[in-house]
Design a protein around this motif. Structure first.
Motif, PDB file in Angstrom:
ATOM      1  N   PRO A 139      -4.777   0.851   2.168  1.00 64.04           N
ATOM      2  CA  PRO A 139      -4.577  -0.592   1.943  1.00 64.04           C
ATOM      3  C   PRO A 139      -5.760  -1.217   1.219  1.00 64.04           C
ATOM      4  O   PRO A 139      -6.883  -0.738   1.317  1.00 64.04           O
ATOM      5  CB  PRO A 139      -4.469  -1.167   3.355  1.00 64.04           C
ATOM      6  N   ARG A 140      -5.461  -2.296   0.487  1.00 65.40           N
ATOM      7  CA  ARG A 140      -6.504  -3.050  -0.204  1.00 65.40           C
ATOM      8  C   ARG A 140      -6.555  -4.468   0.354  1.00 65.40           C
ATOM      9  O   ARG A 140      -5.530  -5.010   0.761  1.00 65.40           O
ATOM     10  CB  ARG A 140      -6.202  -3.136  -1.700  1.00 65.40           C
ATOM     11  N   ARG A 149      -2.826  -2.460   9.057  1.00 64.23           N
ATOM     12  CA  ARG A 149      -2.953  -1.585   7.896  1.00 64.23           C
ATOM     13  C   ARG A 149      -1.900  -1.916   6.829  1.00 64.23           C
ATOM     14  O   ARG A 149      -0.924  -1.192   6.641  1.00 64.23           O
ATOM     15  CB  ARG A 149      -2.801  -0.127   8.351  1.00 64.23           C
ATOM     16  N   THR A 150      -2.099  -3.034   6.137  1.00 63.98           N
ATOM     17  CA  THR A 150      -1.279  -3.334   4.958  1.00 63.98           C
ATOM     18  C   THR A 150      -2.230  -3.880   3.900  1.00 63.98           C
ATOM     19  O   THR A 150      -3.411  -4.079   4.175  1.00 63.98           O
ATOM     20  CB  THR A 150      -0.217  -4.425   5.232  1.00 63.98           C
ATOM     21  N   ASP A 151      -1.715  -4.126   2.704  1.00 71.16           N
ATOM     22  CA  ASP A 151      -2.493  -4.888   1.732  1.00 71.16           C
ATOM     23  C   ASP A 151      -2.613  -6.325   2.239  1.00 71.16           C
ATOM     24  O   ASP A 151      -1.662  -6.870   2.814  1.00 71.16           O
ATOM     25  CB  ASP A 151      -1.790  -4.897   0.366  1.00 71.16           C
ATOM     26  N   ALA A 179       0.838  -1.207   0.000  1.00 72.11           N
ATOM     27  CA  ALA A 179       0.000   0.000   0.000  1.00 72.11           C
ATOM     28  C   ALA A 179       0.868   1.250   0.000  1.00 72.11           C
ATOM     29  O   ALA A 179       0.843   2.049   0.930  1.00 72.11           O
ATOM     30  CB  ALA A 179      -0.945  -0.030   1.199  1.00 72.11           C
ATOM     31  N   ASN A 195       5.231  -0.668   6.476  1.00 75.04           N
ATOM     32  CA  ASN A 195       3.794  -0.442   6.240  1.00 75.04           C
ATOM     33  C   ASN A 195       3.441  -0.331   4.765  1.00 75.04           C
ATOM     34  O   ASN A 195       2.351  -0.727   4.351  1.00 75.04           O
ATOM     35  CB  ASN A 195       3.328   0.817   6.969  1.00 75.04           C
ATOM     36  N   GLU A 196       4.331   0.224   3.967  1.00 74.19           N
ATOM     37  CA  GLU A 196       3.990   0.475   2.557  1.00 74.19           C
ATOM     38  C   GLU A 196       4.675  -0.501   1.617  1.00 74.19           C
ATOM     39  O   GLU A 196       4.747  -0.258   0.415  1.00 74.19           O
ATOM     40  CB  GLU A 196       4.336   1.923   2.190  1.00 74.19           C
ATOM     41  N   LYS A 197       5.219  -1.559   2.155  1.00 75.18           N
ATOM     42  CA  LYS A 197       5.830  -2.545   1.255  1.00 75.18           C
ATOM     43  C   LYS A 197       5.450  -3.972   1.617  1.00 75.18           C
ATOM     44  O   LYS A 197       6.045  -4.931   1.142  1.00 75.18           O
ATOM     45  CB  LYS A 197       7.356  -2.381   1.211  1.00 75.18           C
ATOM     46  N   THR A 198       4.425  -4.092   2.462  1.00 71.02           N
ATOM     47  CA  THR A 198       4.042  -5.424   2.926  1.00 71.02           C
ATOM     48  C   THR A 198       2.781  -5.922   2.218  1.00 71.02           C
ATOM     49  O   THR A 198       1.833  -5.172   2.022  1.00 71.02           O
ATOM     50  CB  THR A 198       3.792  -5.408   4.448  1.00 71.02           C
ATOM     51  N   ILE A 199       2.811  -7.195   1.829  1.00 69.17           N
ATOM     52  CA  ILE A 199       1.611  -7.889   1.380  1.00 69.17           C
ATOM     53  C   ILE A 199       1.392  -9.021   2.383  1.00 69.17           C
ATOM     54  O   ILE A 199       2.237  -9.910   2.513  1.00 69.17           O
ATOM     55  CB  ILE A 199       1.767  -8.442  -0.050  1.00 69.17           C
TER      56      ILE A 199
END
Lengths: 440, 275
Positions: free
Chosen positions: A229-230, B83-85, A224, B63-67
């Motif tokens: 987030p999705r 709060r992640t994908d 994200a 936070n912005e690089k996690t799946i």
């Protein structure tokens, strides 16, 4: 060099030939095995990742990918099971990658769970089923007995999987690219139903590759970065929400039914009697039609290419002007149910099938075709009164489609069959209205 | 709650203004933890574990690089709180789903969150083969010894003698087999870089769990192989206990499932060379 290395060298040579740009004026023909040709077609269509598990008769497809994908810096994984393979595909597809999974009937059964999840999550994927005889472990011979399994949706829940059925290796290669495009356009798994013959046979092909354009993926889970987030999921415990999701899926399926019907016909202009068959059975049927015509029997071939959406309207039009239909399958009779639904009793429908890896012989099918002709009545030339069950529409969908692939087509303009009109209405229905409708 | 230190936001130290009393933030919601109440039962350990993960995602900049990959079970809803994908997986298949994510997204961080029914029963093949391949994944394995979401049935991790709705007389080895120490089983595979087991029994133990999780995440971030942290957690409703009773019961659980680092091959490798 061992014999195995020799085989690999030969295969590599084929790959080099097939990836060499050919002169369109004099396209180069190569003798190619179906499994390998479909694999290379997927690679040339931009497949990012392949996940598979060995099973006959599709093992060469996995082997081709095992060598070619790493060469190209792409992902190949031989999974621990078909469950593992398709769930790896689920994960990669949910991040927006172009993924291919292949197997044969028993392995396809194991994949039903994830197919349902992917339909619910709306993950694009292409699945090739090189069908073999069942039930159970069955045989490794060609079969079409996975029609119910895949065409009717595969796993649990209300969903459909677009299913494409090639009848030649060249067509299989073209349909692989089409399948990726359909999968991404509608965010759905797409299945290609081949059979042991198409996977194992070699025939001359003119490689004609196509790489569908990449879609804009505004739904994928790819980290994200700089956005909210999705969640790519199918769970929704709120019945109202899940019903809305289902209605959206159904609207999508109506759109696919309206836009993605594919079929081909031969000698339908003047046919008195028609064989309906797909895949390898259609190859047999084509021989039967030619032999029948040599003997003075005006036979035609109607060949569904998209099994779902089934070419219902086009087949109904044909049915209205022939004295009988013979369905030929490598099964106990699965597609014949959809044929009968399409025909709605306007003309008799008979069935000829072989099972367990057996293939119908042209002689047997021709004999049954002649018998069917003998016991049925000719279609009245004119004078359909009101309420007459035959819906003769000269010049409508099937007419003039001799040897032409009618795909992808919408309903013929100005002659929208009744059922398609209903489908079109459904597509346009507002979801909120539909919800209200349900409560009434 | 946890006794771990929080990074102090620069803006929270108004030292530029000497008139204001210096305030220090000792405890706050991590950015990666969404601001909402969880659906978990009172006393459940999932909320604690979610918070530990969220704290580490903040600290490690993930936070912005996690799946993340969600399991089936109570914690399927982790995607509502962290709060992640997220990608939802069929029951037990999370390690396979995560493998597909991992191989096609080599620059991302991949978190797998699984319960014991998901990982140690229906998903046994997927977890073993992801570990055997040495997939660069971090698996958070929450072991509460029971199927919580479906009403407290026996799991492969259920203790001998433990009663559940599907072993009403208590788990008996002759009838139901033995509890599976699956993290130890995984740890013997060379593809597993880090395997550890912690417990939520008390605040100091929770701090150790956070250390283990951090190590497991760092293994992935530094190019190591498969990492897994099993966390002994509670299920007061499924165990038919009060929340304090269920926490105290974790001492008995640890008799079957010992606490500690089981393998750390990143640390062990240099030591082996010296020896």
């Amino acid at each position: 060099m061992t014999a195995l290395n020799g085989t690999l060298e030969r295969s590599r040579t084929v790959a080099e030939i097939s990836t060499t740009p050919t002169n369109p004026a004099a396209p180069e023909r190569v003798l190619w095995k179906g499994n390998e040709a479909m694999a290379e077609a997927a690679i040339q269509a931009g497949c990012d990742a392949y996940f598979g598990y060995p099973i006959t008769p599709q093992a060469e497809l996995l082997e081709w990918m095992a060598r070619r994908m790493p060469e190209l810096g792409r992902v190949f994984i031989q999974a621990e099971s078909e469950l593992g393979a398709i769930n790896m595909a689920l994960g990669a597809a949910a991040t927006g990658k172009r993924v291919l999974v292949t197997s044969s009937s028993p392995g396809i059964s194991l994949m039903a769970e994830a197919m349902s999840y992917m339909a619910g999550q709306q993950n694009p994927m292409v699945l090739i089923d090189v069908m073999r005889g069942g039930p159970g472990l069955g045989s490794i011979g060609p079969s079409q007995s996975d029609y119910f399994q895949l065409v009717k949706g595969h796993g649990h829940g209300d969903y459909k999987v677009p299913c494409l059925a090639p009848a030649s290796i060249s067509e299989a290669m073209a349909l692989v690219a089409d399948a990726f495009e359909i999968a991404e356009r509608y965010r759905t798994p797409v299945a290609i139903l081949a059979d042991g013959t198409l996977g194992q046979a070699m025939e001359p092909v003119v490689p004609a590759y196509r790489t569908p354009p990449r879609p804009t993926n505004d739904w994928v889970a790819d980290g994200a970065k700089g956005r909210a987030p999705r969640v790519v999921k199918s769970l929704d415990l709120q019945p109202e929400h899940l019903e809305r999701h289902n209605l959206e899926l159904q609207a999508k399926y109506r759109e696919i039914e309206a836009r993605e019907v594919r079929w081909a016909g031969e000698h339908l202009d003047d046919a008195e009697i028609v064989i309906v068959a797909y895949g390898t059975a259609a190859r047999v049927a084509r021989t039967v039609v030619e032999r029948a015509r040599e003997g003075g029997l005006r036979a035609g071939l109607f060949r569904p290419i998209s099994l779902w959406p089934f070419p219902t309207a086009a087949l109904r039009e044909v049915a209205g002007r022939v004295r009988a239909i013979l369905v030929v399958e490598l099964s106990a009779g699965q597609m014949v149910e959809d044929v009968r639904l399409a025909v709605e009793g306007v003309t008799p429908v008979a069935f000829h099938g072989r099972m367990g890896g057996m293939v119908p012989s042209p002689g047997d099918v021709l004999a049954q075709l002649r018998e069917l002709w003998a016991i049925t009545e000719p279609v009245p030339a004119t004078g359909h009164g009101p309420g007459h069950p035959r819906r003769h529409r000269p010049g409508a969908a099937a007419s003039g489609a001799r040897s032409a692939i009618g795909a992808p087509t919408a309903a013929p303009s100005g002659r929208t069959p009744r059922s398609t009109a209903i489908l079109d209405e459904l597509v346009e229905v507002d979801i909120a209205d539909a919800l209200t409708e349900v409560w009434r | 709650m946890t006794l771990t230190e929080q990074p102090i936001a620069a803006s929270a130290q108004p030292e530029a203004n000497p008139a204001a009393a210096p305030l220090r933030i000792l405890y706050q919601r991590p950015d990666a933890l969404m601001e909402k109440s969880t659906h978990y039962c009172p006393g459940c350990g999932h909320g604690i574990i979610h918070r530990l993960i969220a704290e580490l995602f903040d600290e490690l900049g993930l936070n912005e690089k996690t799946i993340s990959v969600a399991p089936v079970g109570c914690s399927v809803f982790a995607y509502d709180y962290i709060r992640t994908d997220w990608i939802e997986s069929p029951h037990g298949r999370a390690p396979a789903v995560a493998t597909g994510v991992r191989r096609t997204n080599p620059d991302k961080f991949v978190l797998v969150y699984q319960g014991d029914g998901d990982l140690a029963a229906i998903g046994t093949a997927e977890i073993i083969h992801a570990a055997a391949r040495g997939e660069r994944l971090t698996v958070v394995f929450v072991n509460n010894g029971i199927y919580g979401m479906t009403g407290g049935q026996m799991a492969p991790t259920t203790l001998l003698g433990q009663k559940s709705t599907s072993s009403p007389l208590g788990r008996e080895s002759g009838e139901h087999g033995f509890p599976i120490p699956i993290t130890e089983m995984l740890a013997i595979l060379p593809g597993v870089t880090y395997a550890a087991r912690g417990t939520l029994i008390e605040p100091s133990a929770i701090g150790k769990v956070k250390t283990m999780l951090k190590r497991a995440m760092q293994v992935q971030m530094t190019g190591g192989g498969f990492s897994i942290v099993e966390i002994l957690s509670n299920c007061p409703v499924g165990w038919n206990m009060t929340a304090p009773e269920s926490m105290a019961h974790l001492a008995q659980v640890a008799e079957t499932y010992p606490i500690g680092v089981i393998v750390d091959r990143q640390k062990a490798a240099p030591a082996a060379r010296e020896g």
